[in-house]
Design a protein around this motif. Structure first.
Motif, PDB file in Angstrom:
ATOM      1  N   UNK A  70       0.833  -1.190   0.000  1.00 55.64           N
ATOM      2  CA  UNK A  70       0.000   0.000   0.000  1.00 55.64           C
ATOM      3  C   UNK A  70       0.876   1.251   0.000  1.00 55.64           C
ATOM      4  N   UNK A  71       1.879   1.199   0.843  1.00 54.85           N
ATOM      5  CA  UNK A  71       2.797   2.329   0.914  1.00 54.85           C
ATOM      6  C   UNK A  71       3.482   2.566  -0.411  1.00 54.85           C
ATOM      7  N   UNK A  72       3.923   1.478  -1.015  1.00 54.11           N
ATOM      8  CA  UNK A  72       4.655   1.636  -2.270  1.00 54.11           C
ATOM      9  C   UNK A  72       3.743   2.203  -3.349  1.00 54.11           C
ATOM     10  N   UNK A  73       2.534   1.689  -3.391  1.00 51.23           N
ATOM     11  CA  UNK A  73       1.598   2.196  -4.394  1.00 51.23           C
ATOM     12  C   UNK A  73       1.319   3.671  -4.143  1.00 51.23           C
ATOM     13  N   UNK A  74       1.190   4.009  -2.863  1.00 50.57           N
ATOM     14  CA  UNK A  74       0.953   5.401  -2.512  1.00 50.57           C
ATOM     15  C   UNK A  74       2.098   6.276  -3.012  1.00 50.57           C
ATOM     16  N   UNK A  75       3.281   5.766  -2.794  1.00 48.14           N
ATOM     17  CA  UNK A  75       4.477   6.454  -3.276  1.00 48.14           C
ATOM     18  C   UNK A  75       4.383   6.647  -4.789  1.00 48.14           C
ATOM     19  N   UNK A  81       1.683   6.704  -6.602  1.00 50.53           N
ATOM     20  CA  UNK A  81       0.639   7.664  -6.948  1.00 50.53           C
ATOM     21  C   UNK A  81       1.134   9.087  -6.776  1.00 50.53           C
ATOM     22  N   UNK A  82       2.017   9.271  -5.813  1.00 52.92           N
ATOM     23  CA  UNK A  82       2.531  10.605  -5.542  1.00 52.92           C
ATOM     24  C   UNK A  82       3.242  11.220  -6.741  1.00 52.92           C
ATOM     25  N   UNK A 135       0.860   8.054   4.137  1.00 54.70           N
ATOM     26  CA  UNK A 135       2.093   7.288   4.025  1.00 54.70           C
ATOM     27  C   UNK A 135       2.824   7.212   5.367  1.00 54.70           C
TER      28      UNK A 135
END
Lengths: 81, 277, 129, 487, 187, 110, 484, 92
Positions: H8-13, H15-16, H46
């Protein structure tokens, strides 16, 4: 452990840095510099440096940007490069 | 110029990269950096200072002098800004005064200052730059600011247990005032925290830090030795250190808040401390 | 090549900080705008902080706040990230913001005097006032 | 032969300096000059009372401060230094007298400044004389350069400033550029800078380095005006005459010559030099300068300029004496310091007197002046005789010793040069005398009755002229000191 | 600075209803604010030993004192429980509205013909709300519901809204204003 | 059960984020982009945080207080985010940034 | 035992109190500064005497023992430095009484506080035994220095900003180097570091660390290619700030380098090419500084360029690598500080009377301000290197050391720069001595300005005459025996 | 589940990157500001996620909170700049 996040944050940090110094006007530069600080904060969090990240969040994102904006507000937004 | 700069930069960078050849690799537990000093700090600092946040313990106690100087640096920065850009008082009086009718938004320009009527004025003084009044921002910020301030205090007080400490708390506290200035106007901020108060506060913060240090000397120990607080309120040596750290953090917080507010006020008003961002 | 790759993977953080630092330095040298220079300076300083924090990292360790501090027990230094660089960098960040404040104040004065933030224009104005 | 640790040398050196505040703070000129006189007499007295002991072969020493390892700031009074100090201090008395007359009658500006720096210059000159090592000597040498600068540029006009710049440029340039490194090198090699009779032992420094060092020091002490670095001297003639007389006769040039003499005898050492045949460098330079300067002097019309080139030539005698490295040669060289001083100062005094009385500066305009200023020109005659080296004047004695020295070592060429130079001396001085007495005055002002310069300008040259003659018959204090030093 | 004159022009439009201050208003307001802050402190702190709680009391009191005139002095309006009840009803309703519109926006975002489906415009309407807090509520609610963003509210009650498309623009001011009016008991 | 809910909420949050960001890239002018950025982002964040709070139930170290704290964060974002959006739009309007208009609408007006 | 820290505390305390006083009782501000500086100077004297009799003093700040806490380590040399710093600051402060009280109006308190802070910072730099603490102190000193220099009209802010940029980069590079050392050794304490480094393997990284630290400090001390900020900063700012900082900043940085070289970094850790580079830069600095000084019209600017050359002296001296030259470099710190102090104090007095410091404005100064000019002459003579003034002796050691190691170019540089100084200063003397002052000139020489100046000038002679003593007692003892 | 959070964190990264693009490319300052705000809100999430990854979320929430606050302040300050100076800048 979370090196992917670190790597991504690192790349974003560098991108932000380059963008900040190449921005066409100072307001944008200041804003991008704020983003740079955010990214740096994330990077430090990912490294486990919570206190440093906290400080960077407070300083870089909040106060530095505000100070820089204030300075630009009182001078000029124009930049040649 | 640009090409020379690029060349210089690339050369320097290459040299720096080359000189990293013998660094221990990333995250090495057995590197000298994580063995010598840091091991001692990690293993001993809790029993010596009763502070679970190792960073705070080292910052506030072992390297307390550094922290004091860091506070002094902030204090210096405020003074420096004051010295460099504060304009003399007689220059700061504006030539024109603007008043906004609070019911209609009409703005009146006058050549001299008006006395505003008491409690619920029909007119309010506004900046020359931006007469419109933004209800949304103003009242949201009014709602939020006390919580930000409280949070700032929380961060100062809980530096022992969670990330944070005097510095971060002070910055957040100062940020709440910046928010006040941004959402209302600088005059509101100055009215609340005038120059005299901020300067006195910044000096008082450093003095508090300094005082804790001098207390150590007065008790016959070295400067900044919080061990002197042992016995105050019947505390043990370690909790004396803990208390010392807390006091010191409060001092740091005061100075940082005041100093950053001073700097913001001066920068955003170009030294007049009347109107600003 | 193999060697290079291992170097890269084990030290990419160190390398990245140098890249960042050089970006900052480049801005300081090549950019004529005073505020841009200051941004460059800030980037330069942050890069060094990044380097320091990288020194403190430990594989598999957690943040330097003791987990169950009420429990008396032996604290193993391997478990926690080295706090010392963090302490140093806290101070350095404070110093950098203080420097930024003073620098901006000076920039304001410069603007008052010369009415521009571009270095070449200022020099021009000094030469032919 | 023992060393007396006494503050006396220090007192003697400081005496002129003590007068400076008095001079500067005086309200009226009379008080000011009284201070000058008092200091001059005090200095003479202090120097004189050390003479007996020094003549007896003892030395006085006094350490002021230990500043560098092996090179303290210290004073030492030996025979050679005493000789020079005696000359300087005795002449200061006369010069003071003369200056009073000169300055007052010319109505010069900034007289206070003049007397002040005059005192400082003497202080430095005595300091050089009494210094115990190269460092102390350098110290006073430098101070002398700076303190005479305001005197040289006294007139404050463009010409005198230019002269001042040239003066300073050469003197300080050489002292910092050449002497200082040489001194550092000597200190580096020897670990000390003290003047010692033996000097550098043979083999302590390799010959090439020695040569370089010698050259550096030889030309570095540019006050001695050896040929390539002599340019400042004629230029400095723009100064008021008392200054010129002081510069050329007493303080400045003699200090240069004194320094070279010191270096040759007490730093390098006579034996070492002669063993390495380095003295030839010294004598060569001296001989060239001697002849060239005399030749140039022939063509000069300005009286003071001619005197200046004469001085350049005469200084080389002293250097020559140093280079001869025999007892007779050294004695001659040292003696020449004194003899030339008295002779040359007479000449300068006369030139000044002429200028005061008539305003003339050029030889071609001096026809018949002897009738108008008989006393002055008499003194001038005696002075020139002394410079040429004709008995019964002191100049003869020193030249005699020098010639002896040349012959002793069999350097016939040098002896011939010496003689040739003396002839040239005669060739450029005697015509002046001839003009003064035997040419009919073509200027109206020179005709007419006797109109001398003021008394204060006349008496000093007469005194010095008298002394010049006396020294021929009774040269003993100087001769004894020179002999003592040479051995 | 559109309208600037050297003389004072007073334009009479709806004067706010004057509410007579009651006796203990100041105290009650203080206590309420203090309590709010103190509860926040407790949540933040998470330590309930005497030292930290007393620290919390001190800090909350300090902030209450500091922000005496910053905090919206509207306590009086929430004295009646009905307001609070209405407020609690209002929030889920708003969330639901937000969610509904958000989904629409989400689909729009992935729509290939995005630019054809939007029709941005600025619409203006007049609101009867006078109270600052109510206005803020209204403005934020409008902004929160996707498709509309409050641009400005001027002193005379004109709200200009930037609408994303026709559908959003049509829904203004909608029920929202009524509900808020009810909460804040404005006539 | 909770796990599924967590995954669902998180994915929904991510989807909203993604949608908002895609909208930011695709929309023609700053105002319309602000609609996307402001709205979808806020809701996305709220949902994501909700998911994470629920996730906390699965894990012991996340005490109830932490969940309250996250809720505090939630409330804060709820209050400030629309205000920030509003301030930005207002700034754009006052700075004289002209809104984008449908090309055909423009034509129609002509 | 508390002497060590008591030298700095009055200054810090004074600066806080000055701010408090500035907003309540502004008449107290100036006396407070005097008291603080005097106290500090007094303690410095006491400390120096103590160190001379009992040897190196160590003070544990916070009571934590060395590698863990921060320590102050004072040896004879640093005690001398501290005395020099506080003493010269005191003299400056006293000499510029009128300017400080009148010139800053309501900002006097801020100015005094910053002045005290910068002095405290410089003294701390000298005292500290911790690498990172050194960085913080550098920043304390520098930041207040930027403000002091940036205060003023015209080009002062720009010059100061320039200084800020360069100075921050220098300090940051130093910090980076400290990071390198930390990663290699795991310690920040100088003594501890020295021990570990002796045993540590000599690697490229170690060389890199040392190079980066030294490079950063060079930038900070305005060594030749990085000297751009110095002339502007000292020539454009208020005379008080210039007189205060010119004697201190560069010298203290030189001190840091010397301390690192002789006390911390073992010879093996220094990259081989570095001394050569340093010699090259030092020599270049001497030539360039002299050349550029020659071309200046403004006299303060000229002296500032001479300072650039002086930095070249010291850098050259410490990297020649023998005992004599090191002694010379160390002695020259004292000498340069004293002469700069004298010159800037004199120029400050003159500038107050005459305004802009161009040559034409200096006519007839010897007549109207004899004492000031006398002191100026002494300072100038010392710069030229005339015995028995202090400047000569340090130059002597430098020359001697250069000769020992066969650095002839450096020797030539030293001599040339001396000669250029002669030309430069005599240009001033000529004008000031021989030209008539204008009709409208009314110069006043007040005793309160002359006395500190006279003290500084006399100190030049006294220190010159006792230079043997200084070398014996303060310097010789701390140069390690390994340096031949 | 933990790896889910991590991803999730990586995907969030990931998306950023999109708002970053907007922030860097612009074209108007408002776009950059919006990008900053959007990045801010993602970062808040994040931070909590990183906290979960470290298993020390109680320590990270404070930072997230501070982050949200300061982001708000920065955005408000920047938009206030545009309020006051935007018109002048666009005119010139």
């Amino acid at each position: 452990m979370i090196w992917e996040i670190k790597l991504l944050a690192l790349i974003l940090v560098i991108v932000c840095a380059i963008a900040a110094i190449n921005a066409k006007d100072l307001l944008s530069a200041a804003v991008i510099f704020g983003i740079y600080s955010f990214m740096m904060c994330v990077q430090w969090l990912a490294m486990g440096a919570v206190d440093v990240a906290f400080t960077e969040a407070a300083i870089g994102a909040g106060i530095s940007t505000a100070l820089m904006l204030a300075a630009i507000f009182r001078t000029s937004r124009r930049t040649k490069d | 110029m640009k090409k020379t700069a690029l060349l210089a930069v690339i050369l320097t960078g290459a040299l720096l990269i080359l000189s990293m050849e013998n660094f221990p690799s990333w995250g090495d537990v057995q590197s000298p950096a994580s063995l010598h000093l840091s091991r001692h700090f990690i293993e001993k600092s809790y029993e010596q200072t009763l502070t679970p946040n190792l960073v705070t313990a080292v910052l506030g106690d072992y390297r307390g002098f550094d922290t004091m100087l860091e506070t002094v640096v902030v204090f210096t920065a405020a003074l420096a800004c004051f010295l460099v850009i504060r304009l003399p008082r007689d220059v700061c009086t504006p030539g024109l005064f603007y008043y906004r009718h609070t019911r209609t938004g009409l703005v009146v320009r006058k050549h001299d200052a008006c006395e505003l009527p008491g409690e619920n004025p029909t007119f309010e003084r506004v900046d020359s730059d931006w007469p419109p009044h933004d209800v949304v921002v103003v009242s949201t910020c009014r709602m939020v600011i006390p919580f930000i301030q409280l949070f700032g205090l929380y961060v100062v007080a809980h530096g022992h247990y969670s990330p944070g400490g005097g510095f971060q708390g002070g910055v957040i506290f100062a940020a709440s005032y910046v928010l006040l200035a941004v959402s209302h106007d600088l005059r509101t901020l100055v009215h609340r925290l005038n120059e005299r108060v901020t300067h006195l506060l910044s000096a008082a913060g450093v003095l508090l830090f300094f005082g804790v240090g001098l207390f150590g000397m007065a008790m016959g120990l070295n400067f900044l030795d919080y061990g002197a607080l042992e016995g105050v309120l019947g505390m043990s040596l370690a909790s004396g250190h803990s208390l010392g750290i807390l006091l010191v953090e409060i001092g740091v917080g005061m100075t940082v808040t005041a100093a950053l507010v001073i700097i913001f006020k001066l920068l955003s008003s170009r030294g007049t401390v009347t109107e600003g961002l | 090549m193999e060697d290079f790759l291992t170097q890269l993977t084990s030290k990419y953080n160190f390398w990245a900080y140098i890249v960042l630092m050089m970006v900052g330095l480049y801005a300081m040298i090549a950019k004529g705008n005073l505020i841009k220079k200051l941004i460059g300076l800030s980037i330069f300083q942050t890069a060094i902080m990044l380097f320091y924090v990288a020194i403190g990292s430990k594989a598999g360790a957690t943040i330097p706040i003791l987990r169950d501090h009420t429990l008396k027990g032996v604290i193993d230094f391997v478990e926690y990230i080295n706090p010392l660089p963090h302490v140093l960098m806290l101070t350095a960040i404070v110093v950098s913001v203080a420097t930024l404040g003073v620098a901006l104040a000076l920039v304001l004065r410069v603007y008052d005097v010369h009415q521009t933030l571009e270095e070449d224009e200022i020099l021009e104005k000094i030469k032919n006032p | 032969m023992y060393s007396i640790y006494s503050i006396q040398p220090f007192l003697a050196v400081a005496a002129p300096l003590a007068a400076v505040p008095g001079i500067l703070s005086s309200r009226s000129p009379n008080i000011r000059e009284a201070w000058s006189f008092a200091a001059a007499l005090l200095l003479l007295g202090l120097v004189a009372c050390m003479v007996p002991a020094v003549v007896a072969g003892h030395t006085y020493t006094w350490v002021v401060a230990n500043v560098l390892p092996g090179a303290p700031i210290a004073f030492r009074v030996d025979a050679f230094g005493m000789l020079f100090a005696l000359v300087a201090s005795s002449l200061w008395v006369v010069t003071t007298l003369y200056s009073i007359g000169y300055m007052r009658s010319k109505n010069e500006h900034a007289q206070t400044r003049f007397f002040g720096y005059f005192a400082v210059s003497i202080f430095c000159a005595v300091g050089v004389a009494f210094s115990a090592n190269l460092l102390t000597m350098y110290l006073f040498y430098e101070l002398l350069s700076f303190s005479t600068y305001p005197l040289v540029a006294h007139h404050q006009n463009e010409e005198s400033r230019k002269a001042g710049r040239k003066y300073l440029g050469f003197i300080v340039g050489t002292s910092i550029g050449l002497v200082l490194p040489a001194m550092v090198a000597v200190h580096h090699f020897m670990g000390t800078l003290d003047f010692a009779a033996g000097g550098i032992p043979l083999g302590a420094i390799d010959p090439t380095t020695m040569t370089v060092l010698l050259c550096l020091l030889l030309f570095g002490f540019a006050k001695a005006a050896l040929m390539p670095v002599h340019v400042w001297l004629p230029a400095a003639m723009v100064a008021p005459t008392p200054v010129s007389s002081l510069l050329h006769a007493v303080a400045v040039v003699k200090v240069g010559a004194f320094c070279i003499m010191r270096v040759v005898t007490d730093v390098f050492g006579v034996e070492t030099l002669s063993a390495l045949h380095l003295n030839d460098v010294v004598t060569g330079a001296a001989a060239v300068t001697m002849l060239a300067a005399s030749l140039i002097a022939l063509s000069q019309d300005g009286l003071k300029r001619r005197l200046a080139f004469s001085t350049i030539g005469q200084l080389s005698y002293i250097v020559l004496g140093a280079g001869l490295v025999t007892a007779a040669g050294l004695t001659g060289g040292m003696l020449h310091i004194a003899m030339h001083a008295f002779g040359k100062i007479t000449l300068f005094f006369c030139a000044g007197a002429i200028y005061v009385a008539t305003g003339e500066k050029y030889i071609s305009r001096l026809n018949g002046i002897g009738y108008r200023m008989p006393w002055t020109m008499t003194a001038f005659l005696i002075g020139s005789l002394s410079i040429i080296g004709i008995p019964p004047t002191g100049g003869f004695l020193s030249k005699w010793y020098l010639l002896n020295g040349c012959i002793d070592t069999g350097q016939w060429l040098l002896a011939l040069t010496l003689l040739a130079s003396s002839l040239l001396n005669a060739a450029y001085f005697l015509p002046i005398v001839y003009r003064a007495w035997f040419c009919t005055p073509d200027q109206a002002q020179h005709a007419g009755p006797m109109r001398e310069a003021p008394l204060a300008c006349i008496v000093p040259p007469l005194i010095t002229a008298t002394i010049t003659v006396i020294l021929f018959f009774y040269p003993y204090p100087f001769l004894n000191l020179a002999r003592l030093a040479a051995n | 600075m559109e309208q600037m004159t050297d003389t004072v022009r007073v334009v009479r439009t709806g004067e706010p209803v004057k509410v007579k201050p009651r006796r203990y208003d100041a105290l009650i307001s203080f206590v309420l604010r203090f309590l709010m802050l103190f509860v926040t402190w407790l949540i933040l702190s998470g330590m309930f030993d005497a030292f930290h709680v007393s620290l919390g009391v001190a800090c909350s009191a300090f902030v209450t004192w500091l922000s005496a005139d910053i905090f919206p002095p509207e306590v009086r309006r929430f004295r009646k429980l009905r307001s609070l009840w209405l407020l609690t009803l209002y929030v889920p309703w708003l969330v639901w509205e937000i969610a509904k519109c958000n989904i629409r926006m989400l689909f729009l975002a992935f729509d290939p013909k995005l630019n054809d489906k939007i029709a941005p415009r600025i619409v203006t309407f007049k609101t009867g709300l006078r109270n600052e807090l109510a206005l803020t509520f209204l403005a934020n609610s409008i902004t929160m519901t996707p498709g509309t963003i409050t641009v400005s509210i001027d002193e005379r009650g004109y709200v200009s809204v930037h609408a994303f498309d026709e559908v959003s623009a049509a829904g203004l001011p909608g029920d929202m204003e009524k509900k808020i009016k009810a909460i804040f008991e404005e006539a | 059960m909770i796990e599924t809910l967590v995954i669902f909420l998180c994915c929904a949050g991510m989807l909203l984020f993604l949608g908002g960001m895609i909208g930011i890239l695709r929309l023609p002018d700053a105002y319309t982009r602000l609609h996307m950025a402001g709205m979808l982002d806020t809701l996305g964040l709220l949902i994501l945080l909700l998911g994470l709070v629920l996730y906390g139930f699965l894990h012991a170290p996340m005490s109830l207080l932490v969940q309250f704290k996250i809720l505090l964060l939630w409330g804060f974002v709820l209050v400030t985010s629309p205000t920030a959006t509003h301030a930005m739009v207002d700034a754009g309007v006052r700075a004289g940034l002209t809104p984008w208009v449908q090309p055909d609408a423009k034509r129609r007006r002509k | 035992m508390h002497d060590v820290v008591l030298t700095i505390l009055p200054l810090l305390f004074g600066s806080f109190l000055a701010i408090l006083a500035g907003w309540t009782r502004s008449a107290l501000v100036y006396p407070l500064g005097v008291v603080a500086l005097a106290l500090s100077t007094g303690f410095c004297v006491k400390l120096l005497l103590g160190v001379l009799s009992t040897g190196t003093a160590t003070y544990l700040l916070g009571g934590w023992s060395p590698p863990w806490g921060i320590v102050f380590v004072i040896d004879t040399f640093s005690a001398g430095m501290m005395l020099l710093i506080s003493g010269s600051a005191l003299l400056t402060y006293l000499a510029f009484r009128a300017e400080i009280i009148e010139g800053f109006a309501e900002k006097t308190a801020a100015f005094v506080a910053l002045l005290l802070l910068t002095v405290a910072g410089h003294m701390g730099i000298v005292a500290t035994g911790d690498l990172f603490n050194l960085y913080v102190l550098i920043e304390v000193a520098a930041l207040s220095g930027y403000a002091l220099l940036g205060y003023g009209s015209g080009r002062a802010p720009l010059a100061s900003l320039n200084y800020l940029c360069v100075g921050s980069v220098g300090a940051s590079l130093y910090l980076l180097g400290v990071g390198y050392l930390y990663i290699l050794t795991g310690t920040l304490n100088m003594a501890d570091l020295a021990q570990i480094m002796l045993a540590a393997p000599v690697t490229a990284s170690l060389h890199g660390a040392v190079a980066v630290i030294l490079f950063g400090l060079w930038v900070k001390m305005a060594l030749f290619p990085f000297h751009g900020w110095l002339p502007g900063a000292y020539a454009m700012s208020s005379p008080v700030a210039a007189a205060l900082l010119a004697p201190l900043t560069t010298k203290v940085m030189v001190y840091v380098v010397i301390r690192l070289l002789i006390g911390v970094i073992p010879g093996a850790a220094i990259p081989e090419a570095l001394p050569d580079v340093a010699m090259l830069l030092g020599t270049a600095a001497i030539f360039a500084g002299s050349l550029m000084a020659y071309r200046q019209i403004d006299q303060r600017r000229m002296i500032a360029y001479i300072l650039v050359a002086e930095v070249g002296y010291m850098v050259g001296g410490m990297f020649i690598g023998n005992r004599t030259a090191m002694t010379g470099a160390m002695l020259h710190i004292f000498a340069d500080a004293l002469m700069t102090l004298t010159l800037f104090l004199a120029l400050g007095s003159i500038a107050r009377q005459r305004g802009e410091m161009v040559l034409a404005n200096m006519r007839g100064l010897f007549r109207t301000m004899p004492f000031t000019m006398a002191a100026f002459v002494l300072g100038a003579m010392s710069m030229i290197g005339v015995p028995p003034l202090f400047g000569f002796f340090s130059k002597w050691y430098l020359l001697s050391g250069a000769l020992e190691s066969g650095q002839y170019l450096f020797m030539v540089g030293l001599l040339v720069s001396s000669l250029v100084n002669v030309v430069l200063f005599f240009r001033i003397f000529e004008t000031a001595f021989f030209d008539e002052p204008g009709e409208s000139v009314r110069d006043i020489e007040h005793w309160s300005r002359v006395t500190p100046l006279a003290v500084a000038a006399v100190l030049l002679i006294v220190a010159g005459l006792s230079s043997g003593l200084i070398v014996d007692r303060l310097i010789a003892g701390i140069i390690p025996a390994s340096l031949i | 589940m933990e790896s889910f959070i991590l991803y999730l964190g990586i995907v969030l990264m990931g998306i950023m990157v999109l708002p970053l693009y907007r922030a860097v490319v612009g074209p108007t300052t408002l776009d950059r500001l919006m990008g900053m705000n959007a990045i801010g809100s993602k970062t808040v999430a994040l931070i909590v996620i990183i906290g979960l990854v470290f298993d020390r979320v109680d320590m990270f929430v404070d930072i997230a909170l501070a982050y949200a606050m300061l982001n708000f302040i920065a955005v408000l300050a920047a938009s206030r700049y545009l309020h006051k100076r935007g018109r002048r800048d666009t005119a010139s």
